[in-house]
Design a protein around this motif. Structure first.
Motif: not given
Length: 435
Positions: A139-144, A160-170, A206-207, A394-401
């Protein structure tokens, strides 16, 4: 310095692997692994992994010919990067000991410690803990990977690789923890998300919108899909894998898994046909690509509801999601938002429709584990209100984050390719290869 960074990361991971206590065997008194449940989850894990290559074909066929390989690689690379993060500390962030119901303790399962023997997850007592971890990894793999359709044809691969890692963690890990961990904030509020409508599709949607806005429009307005046959193949792989995605989320091989499989089939079929019929009502031809998009929207929408609603309700969910997403696609096309492959209208909006309709049609007779109550259709309002509140949060968190993470990534490494690289195509400019 920048070129030596990947090598340094590999060295660090190697050192961690060597010093990790992953050989530790855990024996828990009273735990009994069920062979049937384990067999089904092993199968489901493989099915969900297949979805990411399926997504690569689905997206790859939609972009222009000079960007097919780069788009497919953006999905494929998630299977490598996210797996390493998950094993080191990602699973702990999502399912480790809760820190204020928001995130897990990264040391709980650090480097997969305590995974051997008959250890199990609290809410999946009949399957090995390591299997649960691997199932959730997919699930974590396909989301980003889902996000990539929004900024296709204009993002630098290294960035993109950097963003990928940041999205996964945060973004992903906190949402997974708060929604699926028994001590998670949204779990305690009674928010129902059977297989990832909130955690996977809303977060990715949202991302995607944030990405499309941040990276702005492509320079070339003309867009001709490279291989519609790829789209059809990708849809088939996604639909096939989605049975593991949804029915596997029952975490067992019983009646609940069968119900989830049935609702998944029905919603996708209803959405595919509804998208086609709606297009025909508007005077459009029933295109192959739109039929595929409709099927995927139905799969997205039923994901949060799959194990909470009846099969008849899944028909309604598929139909409503297809019409709403179709309308949002038409709206988006009239704006300056360049969401290349309409990730937000399909995955973001589809996920939100599914989440709200879970609050409408969920019933405790379908899933006795639903302790929140019945949906709005059955005369109860609490579940629907909780879902409405969660949707906004969730919308605010995912979009803003995600917007913040895009800015951080851009400061580390420019996100967008040059005008010359975009004109040449990302296959050549980013990977030195051609289709």
């Amino acid at each position: 310095m920048k070129r030596s960074l990947p090598f340094a990361i590999l060295v660090i991971v190697l050192i961690l692997a060597l010093i990790s206590p992953s050989f530790e065997t855990v024996t828990v008194a009273g735990n009994k692994i069920d062979s049937g449940d384990t067999a089904w989850l092993l199968t489901s894990t493989a099915l969900v992994l297949l979805m990411t290559p399926g997504l690569a074909f689905f997206y790859g066929g939609m972009v222009t010919k000079k960007n097919v390989l780069s788009t497919m690689m953006q999905s494929f690379v998630c299977m490598g990067v996210i797996t390493v993060i998950w094993v080191v500390f990602g699973f702990s962030l999502a399912f480790g000991d809760s820190i204020n119901g928001i995130i897990g303790n990264p040391s709980t399962f650090f480097m997969m410690k305590g995974m051997l023997g008959n250890a199990t997850w609290k809410l999946a007592p009949t399957i090995p803990l390591v299997l649960f971890a691997m199932f959730q990894l997919k699930f974590a793999v396909i989301t980003p990977a889902l996000i990539t359709g929004a900024f296709a044809e204009r993002i630098r691969f290294n960035s993109y690789l950097i963003f990928l890692c940041l999205f996964m963690v945060f973004i992903y890990a906190p949402l997974a923890h708060s929604t699926w961990h028994p001590d998670g904030l949204m779990f305690k509020l009674g928010v129902l998300d059977f297989a990832g409508g909130t955690v996977v599709h809303m977060s990715a949607g949202w991302a995607a919108l944030a990405s499309a806005i941040y990276l702005k429009q492509r320079n070339e307005k003309a867009h001709a899909p490279a291989r519609i046959s790829y789209v059809l193949l990708g849809t088939g792989l996604l639909w096939f894998g989605w049975f593991g995605f949804n029915a596997g989320s029952a975490l067992g091989s019983g009646a609940l898994a069968a119900t989830a499989l049935a609702t998944t089939t029905t919603a996708s079929a209803a959405a595919a046909m509804s998208w086609i019929f709606f297009d025909m009502m508007l005077g459009k031809k029933p295109s192959v690509m739109n039929a595929c998009i409709g099927a995927v929207v139905g799969l997205v929408a039923i994901t949060p509801a799959a194990g909470f609603v009846t099969v008849s309700s899944s028909l309604i969910i598929g139909i409503v999601a297809a019409v709403v997403s179709n309308l949002v696609v038409m709206w988006r096309s009239r704006t300056s938002i360049d969401d290349t492959l309409d990730v937000f209208p399909c995955h973001g909006v589809g996920g939100m429709v599914g989440m709200l309709l879970t609050g409408v049609f969920a019933h405790t007779n379908v899933n006795s584990g639903n302790s929140t109550g019945n949906g709005l259709f059955y005369g109860e309002t609490h579940l629907f209100l909780m879902h409405l509140i969660a949707l906004v949060a969730v919308s605010i968190f995912a979009f803003g984050g995600s917007f913040i993470l895009l800015k951080v990534t851009d400061l580390i490494s420019p996100l967008r390719v040059s005008e010359e690289e975009e004109a040449l195509g990302l296959d050549i400019s980013q990977h030195g290869e051609e289709l």
